[in-house]
Design a protein around this motif. Structure first.
Motif, mmCIF file in Angstrom:
data_model
loop_
_atom_site.group_PDB
_atom_site.id
_atom_site.type_symbol
_atom_site.label_atom_id
_atom_site.label_comp_id
_atom_site.label_asym_id
_atom_site.label_seq_id
_atom_site.Cartn_x
_atom_site.Cartn_y
_atom_site.Cartn_z
ATOM 1 N N LEU A 56 0.749 -1.235 0.051
ATOM 2 C CA LEU A 56 0.079 0.111 0.158
ATOM 3 C C LEU A 56 0.831 1.173 -0.166
ATOM 4 C CD1 LEU A 56 -2.895 0.800 -0.060
ATOM 5 C CD2 LEU A 56 -2.805 0.618 2.369
ATOM 6 N N VAL A 57 1.816 1.304 0.585
ATOM 7 C CA VAL A 57 2.925 2.376 0.710
ATOM 8 C C VAL A 57 3.375 2.607 -0.882
ATOM 9 C CG1 VAL A 57 5.434 2.895 1.199
ATOM 10 C CG2 VAL A 57 3.807 1.930 3.169
ATOM 11 N N THR A 58 3.648 1.637 -1.447
ATOM 12 C CA THR A 58 4.268 1.728 -2.752
ATOM 13 C C THR A 58 3.050 2.282 -3.607
ATOM 14 O OG1 THR A 58 5.734 -0.018 -2.530
ATOM 15 C CG2 THR A 58 5.039 0.568 -4.895
ATOM 16 N N LYS A 59 1.949 1.818 -3.434
ATOM 17 C CA LYS A 59 0.805 2.246 -4.491
ATOM 18 C C LYS A 59 0.253 3.544 -3.956
ATOM 19 C CE LYS A 59 -4.038 1.110 -5.418
ATOM 20 N NZ LYS A 59 -5.030 0.156 -4.973
ATOM 21 N N VAL A 60 0.232 3.881 -2.830
ATOM 22 C CA VAL A 60 -0.174 5.558 -2.322
ATOM 23 C C VAL A 60 0.962 6.575 -3.025
ATOM 24 C CG1 VAL A 60 -0.657 6.977 -0.593
ATOM 25 C CG2 VAL A 60 -1.561 4.510 -0.670
ATOM 26 N N ASP A 103 13.362 8.003 -4.295
ATOM 27 C CA ASP A 103 12.217 7.545 -5.437
ATOM 28 C C ASP A 103 11.780 6.250 -4.923
ATOM 29 O OD1 ASP A 103 12.505 9.731 -6.950
ATOM 30 O OD2 ASP A 103 14.219 8.713 -8.131
ATOM 31 N N ASP A 104 12.032 5.601 -3.953
ATOM 32 C CA ASP A 104 11.637 4.234 -3.577
ATOM 33 C C ASP A 104 11.607 4.138 -1.997
ATOM 34 O OD1 ASP A 104 10.824 1.590 -3.182
ATOM 35 O OD2 ASP A 104 12.566 0.799 -4.351
ATOM 36 N N PRO A 105 10.447 4.463 -1.400
ATOM 37 C CA PRO A 105 10.308 4.489 0.039
ATOM 38 C C PRO A 105 10.517 3.146 0.725
ATOM 39 C CG PRO A 105 7.992 4.594 -1.123
ATOM 40 C CD PRO A 105 9.172 4.752 -2.161
ATOM 41 N N VAL A 106 10.132 1.979 -0.085
ATOM 42 C CA VAL A 106 10.096 0.815 0.449
ATOM 43 C C VAL A 106 11.827 0.428 0.789
ATOM 44 C CG1 VAL A 106 9.865 -1.661 -0.019
ATOM 45 C CG2 VAL A 106 7.946 -0.184 -0.668
ATOM 46 N N LYS A 107 12.678 0.772 -0.103
ATOM 47 C CA LYS A 107 14.000 0.662 0.144
ATOM 48 C C LYS A 107 14.566 1.547 1.358
ATOM 49 C CE LYS A 107 15.362 -0.750 -4.392
ATOM 50 N NZ LYS A 107 16.151 -0.630 -5.833
#
Length: 132
Positions: A56-60, A103-107
């Motif tokens: 969901l983090v990535t999607k939002v 650019d990549d919050p998951v990382k």
């Protein structure tokens, strides 16, 4: 007696307020990130957590970015943003946490976050459209 301080701020930011304002006394709880985290100051332990799944983090994040909306999330000790902008400058006037640009919050995230926050200082309507 018990006292609960409640804020949208992350736990570490609230702990700084408690320390700086001399509020560290028995029976104090912190409700942080809009209620997604509750911390017992006596035991120094989290007693409740509700986190946002990484998918969901990535999607939002991608939805906000594609619409040109400032989006941010949090590690315990930093705010994660795509780039420095007027919104993060405004936000950090009172919230004293470091900033991580990516650019990549998951990382950049150490664990699932408690929340994401979209900000637009000039156009509330774009935030309403994102919410829908």
């Amino acid at each position: 007696h018990k006292l609960v301080l409640s804020s949208g701020r992350p736990i570490d930011s609230m702990k700084m307020v408690v320390e700086n304002d001399g509020l560290d006394f028995s029976g104090l709880y912190l409700s942080a990130s809009n209620g997604a985290a509750i911390y017992d100051c006596d035991s120094k332990k989290m007693i409740f957590e509700k986190k946002v799944p990484m998918e969901l983090v990535t999607k939002v994040w991608e939805m906000a970015q594609s619409r040109g909306i400032h989006i941010q999330t949090y590690n315990d000790d930093s705010i994660i943003v795509p780039e420095p902008d007027d919104e993060i400058k405004w936000y950090t006037r009172r919230i004293r946490l470091g900033i991580t640009c990516t650019d990549d919050p998951v990382k950049a995230l150490k664990t699932e976050p408690y929340k994401l926050l979209a900000i637009d200082l000039n156009n509330k309507e774009v935030l309403e459209k994102l919410r829908q």
